[in-house]
Write a protein that holds these residues in place. Structure first.
Motif, PDB file in Angstrom:
ATOM      1  N   ARG A 170       4.589   3.072   2.434  1.00 21.46           N
ATOM      2  CA  ARG A 170       5.166   2.877   1.100  1.00 21.46           C
ATOM      3  C   ARG A 170       5.794   1.492   0.972  1.00 21.46           C
ATOM      4  O   ARG A 170       5.664   0.835  -0.062  1.00 21.46           O
ATOM      5  CB  ARG A 170       6.219   3.953   0.819  1.00 21.46           C
ATOM      6  CG  ARG A 170       5.657   5.372   0.710  1.00 21.46           C
ATOM      7  CD  ARG A 170       6.781   6.382   0.605  1.00 21.46           C
ATOM      8  NE  ARG A 170       7.639   6.338   1.783  1.00 21.46           N
ATOM      9  CZ  ARG A 170       8.774   7.005   1.893  1.00 21.46           C
ATOM     10  NH1 ARG A 170       9.220   7.740   0.893  1.00 21.46           N
ATOM     11  NH2 ARG A 170       9.498   6.912   3.002  1.00 21.46           N
ATOM     12  N   LEU A 171       6.470   1.038   2.024  1.00 16.35           N
ATOM     13  CA  LEU A 171       7.067  -0.294   2.003  1.00 16.35           C
ATOM     14  C   LEU A 171       5.993  -1.373   1.907  1.00 16.35           C
ATOM     15  O   LEU A 171       6.149  -2.357   1.188  1.00 16.35           O
ATOM     16  CB  LEU A 171       7.907  -0.527   3.264  1.00 16.35           C
ATOM     17  CG  LEU A 171       9.315   0.058   3.295  1.00 16.35           C
ATOM     18  CD1 LEU A 171       9.999  -0.311   4.602  1.00 16.35           C
ATOM     19  CD2 LEU A 171      10.132  -0.440   2.120  1.00 16.35           C
ATOM     20  N   LYS A 199       2.973  -1.094   0.610  1.00 18.70           N
ATOM     21  CA  LYS A 199       2.359  -1.097  -0.724  1.00 18.70           C
ATOM     22  C   LYS A 199       3.243  -1.823  -1.742  1.00 18.70           C
ATOM     23  O   LYS A 199       2.750  -2.551  -2.605  1.00 18.70           O
ATOM     24  CB  LYS A 199       2.100   0.343  -1.179  1.00 18.70           C
ATOM     25  CG  LYS A 199       0.965   1.034  -0.425  1.00 18.70           C
ATOM     26  CD  LYS A 199       0.790   2.470  -0.891  1.00 18.70           C
ATOM     27  CE  LYS A 199      -0.331   3.160  -0.122  1.00 18.70           C
ATOM     28  NZ  LYS A 199      -0.485   4.604  -0.524  1.00 18.70           N
ATOM     29  N   LYS A 200       4.541  -1.613  -1.630  1.00 15.87           N
ATOM     30  CA  LYS A 200       5.463  -2.277  -2.553  1.00 15.87           C
ATOM     31  C   LYS A 200       5.499  -3.792  -2.321  1.00 15.87           C
ATOM     32  O   LYS A 200       5.658  -4.577  -3.256  1.00 15.87           O
ATOM     33  CB  LYS A 200       6.869  -1.697  -2.393  1.00 15.87           C
ATOM     34  CG  LYS A 200       7.016  -0.262  -2.893  1.00 15.87           C
ATOM     35  CD  LYS A 200       8.428   0.247  -2.644  1.00 15.87           C
ATOM     36  CE  LYS A 200       8.592   1.674  -3.140  1.00 15.87           C
ATOM     37  NZ  LYS A 200       9.967   2.197  -2.884  1.00 15.87           N
ATOM     38  N   LEU A 201       5.357  -4.197  -1.065  1.00 16.65           N
ATOM     39  CA  LEU A 201       5.419  -5.614  -0.725  1.00 16.65           C
ATOM     40  C   LEU A 201       4.115  -6.357  -1.012  1.00 16.65           C
ATOM     41  O   LEU A 201       4.112  -7.579  -1.156  1.00 16.65           O
ATOM     42  CB  LEU A 201       5.759  -5.786   0.759  1.00 16.65           C
ATOM     43  CG  LEU A 201       7.227  -5.879   1.169  1.00 16.65           C
ATOM     44  CD1 LEU A 201       7.323  -6.091   2.677  1.00 16.65           C
ATOM     45  CD2 LEU A 201       7.938  -7.005   0.449  1.00 16.65           C
ATOM     46  N   THR A 228      17.257  -2.169  -2.927  1.00 18.86           N
ATOM     47  CA  THR A 228      16.276  -1.462  -3.752  1.00 18.86           C
ATOM     48  C   THR A 228      15.979  -2.218  -5.048  1.00 18.86           C
ATOM     49  O   THR A 228      15.261  -1.721  -5.902  1.00 18.86           O
ATOM     50  CB  THR A 228      16.794  -0.052  -4.093  1.00 18.86           C
ATOM     51  OG1 THR A 228      18.054  -0.165  -4.771  1.00 18.86           O
ATOM     52  CG2 THR A 228      16.983   0.773  -2.824  1.00 18.86           C
ATOM     53  N   LEU A 288      14.292  -4.716  -7.550  1.00 14.59           N
ATOM     54  CA  LEU A 288      12.930  -5.255  -7.683  1.00 14.59           C
ATOM     55  C   LEU A 288      12.874  -6.768  -7.472  1.00 14.59           C
ATOM     56  O   LEU A 288      11.998  -7.242  -6.730  1.00 14.59           O
ATOM     57  CB  LEU A 288      12.352  -4.889  -9.051  1.00 14.59           C
ATOM     58  CG  LEU A 288      10.898  -5.333  -9.317  1.00 14.59           C
ATOM     59  CD1 LEU A 288       9.947  -4.671  -8.334  1.00 14.59           C
ATOM     60  CD2 LEU A 288      10.516  -5.001 -10.761  1.00 14.59           C
ATOM     61  N   ARG A 297      12.976  -7.547  -3.743  1.00 16.00           N
ATOM     62  CA  ARG A 297      11.716  -7.256  -3.060  1.00 16.00           C
ATOM     63  C   ARG A 297      10.678  -8.340  -3.346  1.00 16.00           C
ATOM     64  O   ARG A 297       9.975  -8.796  -2.446  1.00 16.00           O
ATOM     65  CB  ARG A 297      11.184  -5.888  -3.488  1.00 16.00           C
ATOM     66  CG  ARG A 297       9.890  -5.526  -2.757  1.00 16.00           C
ATOM     67  CD  ARG A 297       9.491  -4.085  -2.983  1.00 16.00           C
ATOM     68  NE  ARG A 297       8.975  -3.840  -4.318  1.00 16.00           N
ATOM     69  CZ  ARG A 297       9.504  -3.014  -5.198  1.00 16.00           C
ATOM     70  NH1 ARG A 297      10.622  -2.361  -4.902  1.00 16.00           N
ATOM     71  NH2 ARG A 297       8.967  -2.828  -6.385  1.00 16.00           N
ATOM     72  N   TRP A 298      10.604  -8.774  -4.585  1.00 16.91           N
ATOM     73  CA  TRP A 298       9.632  -9.808  -4.936  1.00 16.91           C
ATOM     74  C   TRP A 298       9.996 -11.142  -4.295  1.00 16.91           C
ATOM     75  O   TRP A 298       9.110 -11.880  -3.840  1.00 16.91           O
ATOM     76  CB  TRP A 298       9.527  -9.938  -6.456  1.00 16.91           C
ATOM     77  CG  TRP A 298       8.476  -9.016  -6.997  1.00 16.91           C
ATOM     78  CD1 TRP A 298       8.588  -7.685  -7.228  1.00 16.91           C
ATOM     79  CD2 TRP A 298       7.135  -9.368  -7.329  1.00 16.91           C
ATOM     80  NE1 TRP A 298       7.407  -7.168  -7.688  1.00 16.91           N
ATOM     81  CE2 TRP A 298       6.488  -8.178  -7.771  1.00 16.91           C
ATOM     82  CE3 TRP A 298       6.409 -10.552  -7.321  1.00 16.91           C
ATOM     83  CZ2 TRP A 298       5.155  -8.166  -8.171  1.00 16.91           C
ATOM     84  CZ3 TRP A 298       5.082 -10.544  -7.733  1.00 16.91           C
ATOM     85  CH2 TRP A 298       4.460  -9.361  -8.150  1.00 16.91           C
ATOM     86  N   GLY A 327       9.030 -10.810  -0.653  1.00 14.73           N
ATOM     87  CA  GLY A 327       7.582 -10.760  -0.501  1.00 14.73           C
ATOM     88  C   GLY A 327       6.924 -12.115  -0.699  1.00 14.73           C
ATOM     89  O   GLY A 327       6.088 -12.547   0.105  1.00 14.73           O
ATOM     90  N   TYR A 341      14.218  -8.201   5.364  1.00 13.41           N
ATOM     91  CA  TYR A 341      13.836  -7.212   4.363  1.00 13.41           C
ATOM     92  C   TYR A 341      13.760  -5.800   4.953  1.00 13.41           C
ATOM     93  O   TYR A 341      14.307  -4.853   4.383  1.00 13.41           O
ATOM     94  CB  TYR A 341      12.492  -7.570   3.723  1.00 13.41           C
ATOM     95  CG  TYR A 341      12.094  -6.572   2.664  1.00 13.41           C
ATOM     96  CD1 TYR A 341      12.741  -6.553   1.424  1.00 13.41           C
ATOM     97  CD2 TYR A 341      11.115  -5.608   2.913  1.00 13.41           C
ATOM     98  CE1 TYR A 341      12.408  -5.607   0.463  1.00 13.41           C
ATOM     99  CE2 TYR A 341      10.779  -4.666   1.948  1.00 13.41           C
ATOM    100  CZ  TYR A 341      11.427  -4.670   0.727  1.00 13.41           C
ATOM    101  OH  TYR A 341      11.112  -3.728  -0.220  1.00 13.41           O
ATOM    102  N   GLN A 358      16.100  -2.174   4.328  1.00 15.38           N
ATOM    103  CA  GLN A 358      15.562  -0.870   3.936  1.00 15.38           C
ATOM    104  C   GLN A 358      16.030   0.261   4.846  1.00 15.38           C
ATOM    105  O   GLN A 358      15.610   1.413   4.689  1.00 15.38           O
ATOM    106  CB  GLN A 358      14.027  -0.915   3.935  1.00 15.38           C
ATOM    107  CG  GLN A 358      13.437  -1.993   3.033  1.00 15.38           C
ATOM    108  CD  GLN A 358      13.949  -1.891   1.610  1.00 15.38           C
ATOM    109  OE1 GLN A 358      13.779  -0.878   0.937  1.00 15.38           O
ATOM    110  NE2 GLN A 358      14.606  -2.956   1.140  1.00 15.38           N
TER     111      GLN A 358
END
Length: 269
Positions: free
Chosen positions: A77-78, A80-82, A133, A135, A138-139, A142, A162, A166
């Motif tokens: 899941r991590l 996919k988000k990254l 958490t 957004l 995270r961006w 990434g 990062y 988490q």
């Protein structure tokens, strides 16, 4: 790159030590990964950009061992988000690489890596749990990871910050980190070949334009044995490091190495 440089005693000695540390980093202590890449770069004076690209197949070899040992602990899941911001970061990094000189990338990568690690230390100290958490956070991580991994294989500092944010335990940290870097490093190969072609087309001298070529894979065959040995030792170290200090230990190692990268960039001017 002249083959006599590749097979010089200095290059073989320093390269073997770096390969051992890469194996160590991939299976046990990710914090020494950036230092290993810097050491490999120092083995190729005046060919820093090439060394940065040539180490990628070695990293992939180490990634294969790490994925084998820790793949079951990966948190997909991590990843996919990254994925979207990392892809953008890879493309941005490739564009920058096409115009960057050997003397510039240490300062750039060092400054970025130190910044994100300092932020992570501050975040933990002040208890900013919502940031993890967020957004934009995270961006930012990434895109920064994708950019720094292309420019100097320095995304370890960013990913450590990062994944730490988490709340991953020791096993999930290693599993997610292993799969992440395997996918990222494989993706870098066509991008680095493309960067070499573009640099030649826009006027860089052939020698200074080399980011990755056929010789890069010769490096892997030369240094495969010390890397495998490092992987075996790293596996034993992983088992020896207590759970509660594992992530702080990795973050600290990455910070020290990133700080060294930044200082060495200034001292070389």
């Amino acid at each position: 790159m002249p083959l006599d440089l590749l097979f010089s005693p200095f290059t073989l000695l320093v390269g073997s030590i770096a390969a051992f540390l890469i194996g160590l980093a991939k299976t046990g202590t990710p914090g020494v990964g950036l230092f290993a890449c810097l050491l490999m770069i120092s083995a190729f004076p005046n060919h820093e950009m090439f060394a940065s690209g040539a180490v990628v197949p070695l990293l992939i070899l180490g990634d294969l061992a790490a994925v084998y040992f820790y793949r079951k602990e990966c948190d997909p899941r991590l990843l996919k988000k990254l994925a979207p911001p990392v892809v953008i970061g890879l493309l941005l990094g490739t564009i920058v690489l096409c115009f960057m000189k050997n003397s510039q990338f240490r300062l750039t990568v060092g400054a970025l890596a130190v910044s994100i690690l300092v932020f992570e230390f501050v975040r933990q100290r002040l208890g900013w749990t919502k940031v993890a958490t967020n957004l934009p956070f995270r961006w930012f991580c990434g895109v920064l990871a994708g950019t720094t991994t292309i420019l100097g294989n320095a995304a370890g500092a960013v990913s450590a910050a990062y994944f730490s944010s988490q709340g991953l335990d020791k096993k999930r940290f290693m599993g997610t980190n292993a799969v992440f870097f395997f996918l990222v490093n494989v993706a870098k190969i066509p991008l680095m070949f493309a960067a070499t072609f573009i640099k030649e087309e826009i006027g860089f001298e052939k020698e200074s334009a080399q980011v990755m070529n056929e010789t890069s894979f010769l490096l892997t065959s030369i240094f495969a044995l010390p890397l495998i040995f490092g992987g075996i030792v790293g596996r034993k170290l992983y088992r020896a490091i207590p759970e509660k200090i594992f992530v702080p230990f990795i973050l600290t190692l990455n910070f020290i190495t990133a700080l060294y990268l930044l200082i060495s960039a200034f001292s070389s001017k």
